[in-house]
Design an enzyme around this catalytic site. Structure first.
Site, PDB file in Angstrom:
ATOM      1  CG  ASP A  80      43.164  37.668  42.973  1.00 40.02           C
ATOM      2  OD1 ASP A  80      42.626  38.711  43.397  1.00 40.02           O
ATOM      3  OD2 ASP A  80      43.325  37.422  41.755  1.00 40.02           O
ATOM      4  CD  GLU A 103      40.294  39.970  45.810  1.00 39.82           C
ATOM      5  OE1 GLU A 103      40.890  41.014  45.509  1.00 39.82           O
ATOM      6  OE2 GLU A 103      39.882  39.144  44.970  1.00 39.82           O
ATOM      7  CG  ASP A 125      45.598  36.782  38.813  1.00 39.73           C
ATOM      8  OD1 ASP A 125      45.169  37.945  38.865  1.00 39.73           O
ATOM      9  OD2 ASP A 125      45.388  36.015  37.848  1.00 39.73           O
TER      10      ASP A 125
END
Length: 387
Positions: free
Chosen positions: A190, A274, A354
């Site tokens: 992340d 991501e 996170d």
């Protein structure tokens, strides 16, 4: 696959003056070719092509001593550079996008020229050291810090000047690496600004904040620049100091990401990230400076091409809701950005938000169907990156 290896050059005084002269000649040729195209269209409605202008190079070299000093194919590359700018302009006009007409290049906006490798340039070994031969310049000292692979085919050489320092960029074609089995574990990543990276195993990569750490020194240099009279020699020296500071920050950032991405691809067999557009960070005036300083796009670019060589799989997943969904029970726990802990009322887990997001990213990489956001294979790098 394509790769670019970048080396520092150390020309002597005479060689440096010759390189400056060659660069200025290429800039003049570029501007003259642009002027010819512009005037031909404005006066006669005629579109001048690359082929028409390239056919004039022989005559230019015959009558102009500066043109004769430049390599023939190198001048062709400069003509193609202008032609590429016009093609991009017309493509954007046709697509209805904002299109900027190609413009004349000042000395501060033209900093490189290109050779076809083997035609006017070549790496040579002299007295046990590698030197770079450039036509009409001679053999240049080169910081040959890493050897070019034997199976690489050098296609082009770009000689670039940056802050009075010269660099040689070798553009090469290399065979696709053989994917050896990677025995490492899988990990989810992340990205953020408080921590640059949070891994699903609980590891954090802290944000060095290169620009913010140097802002005190940078402010002093910028105020000194603002006090100098425009056009004076002192102003040019002050501007050079500011540029050197920014260059140092950029080098620190690039070095950090090179080392960090190499450690990741060597340690993990699968890295889930991501599929995140970063424009919203740079468009937000509260986040723009920190977002540019973090340079998360550089992380994405570097980890993709390094993964190809290491045999690591890079999987991009849909980022929607990764911070709000509980990684243990799947419940949706709404929280503002200022809330840094994920506390699930259903299962009672307490974890950094996170890390929770990174765990969700990894789970999605393992469960989402192939062909949607996850393709299950190595993501090829879209462009070469100077190493």
């Amino acid at each position: 696959m394509l790769r670019t290896y970048k080396y520092r050059l150390y020309p002597n005084k005479h060689q440096g003056q010759t390189l400056d002269h060659l660069l200025e000649t290429h800039r003049t040729v570029y501007n003259d070719a642009l002027h010819e195209r512009r005037e031909a269209w404005m006066r006669c409605g005629i579109s001048v092509s690359y082929g028409t202008q390239a056919a004039q190079i022989k005559d230019v070299r015959a009558f102009d001593p500066d043109g004769a000093l430049c390599n023939y194919s190198s001048l062709q590359h400069t003509m193609r550079r202008l032609d590429k700018a016009f093609r991009a302009f017309f493509r954007r006009v046709k697509a209805g996008q904002k299109a900027g007409y190609p413009r004349f290049r000042g000395k501060s906006r033209f900093d490189s020229f290109e050779y076809t490798y083997g035609d006017g340039c070549k790496l040579r070994e002299s007295d046990g050291r590698i030197r770079l031969y450039v036509q009409n310049v001679g053999e240049l000292r080169i910081k040959y810090h890493r050897p070019i692979p034997d199976d690489a085919k050098i296609k082009h050489l770009v000689i670039k000047r940056r802050l009075d320092k010269w660099y040689a960029c070798f553009q090469m074609e290399m065979p696709e690496p053989e994917s050896a089995p990677h025995g490492g574990p899988a990990v989810g990543v992340d990205v953020g600004l408080l921590h640059l990276l949070a891994l699903s195993d609980g590891t954090f990569v802290e944000n060095p904040r290169w620009l913010r750490e140097s802002q005190r020194t940078l402010r002093v240099a910028q105020r000194r620049l603002a006090r100098r009279k425009k056009g004076s020699q002192r102003r040019r020296r002050a501007a050079r100091q500011v540029a050197n500071l920014h260059d140092k920050i950029a080098n620190q950032r690039c070095d950090f990401w090179h080392k960090t991405t190499r450690e990741l691809v060597n340690a993990y067999s699968l890295i889930a990230i991501e599929d995140l557009p970063l424009g919203f960070m740079t468009h937000n005036h509260h986040l723009a400076l920190s977002a540019h300083d973090a340079s998360l796009g550089m992380f994405r670019q570097m980890i993709e091409y390094k993964a190809e060589e290491a045999g690591t799989r890079i999987v991009a997943v849909n980022p929607n809701g990764t911070s709000q969904v509980c990684s243990k029970c799947g419940s949706v726990v709404r929280k503002a950005l200022s809330v840094r802990l994920h506390l699930c009322p259903e299962c009672g887990i307490v974890i950094d938000r996170d890390v929770n997001a990174a765990m969700n990213v990894l789970q999605r990489a393992r469960t989402e169907p192939l062909g949607h956001k996850v393709d299950g294979c190595v993501m090829p790098a879209l462009r070469s990156f100077p190493l």
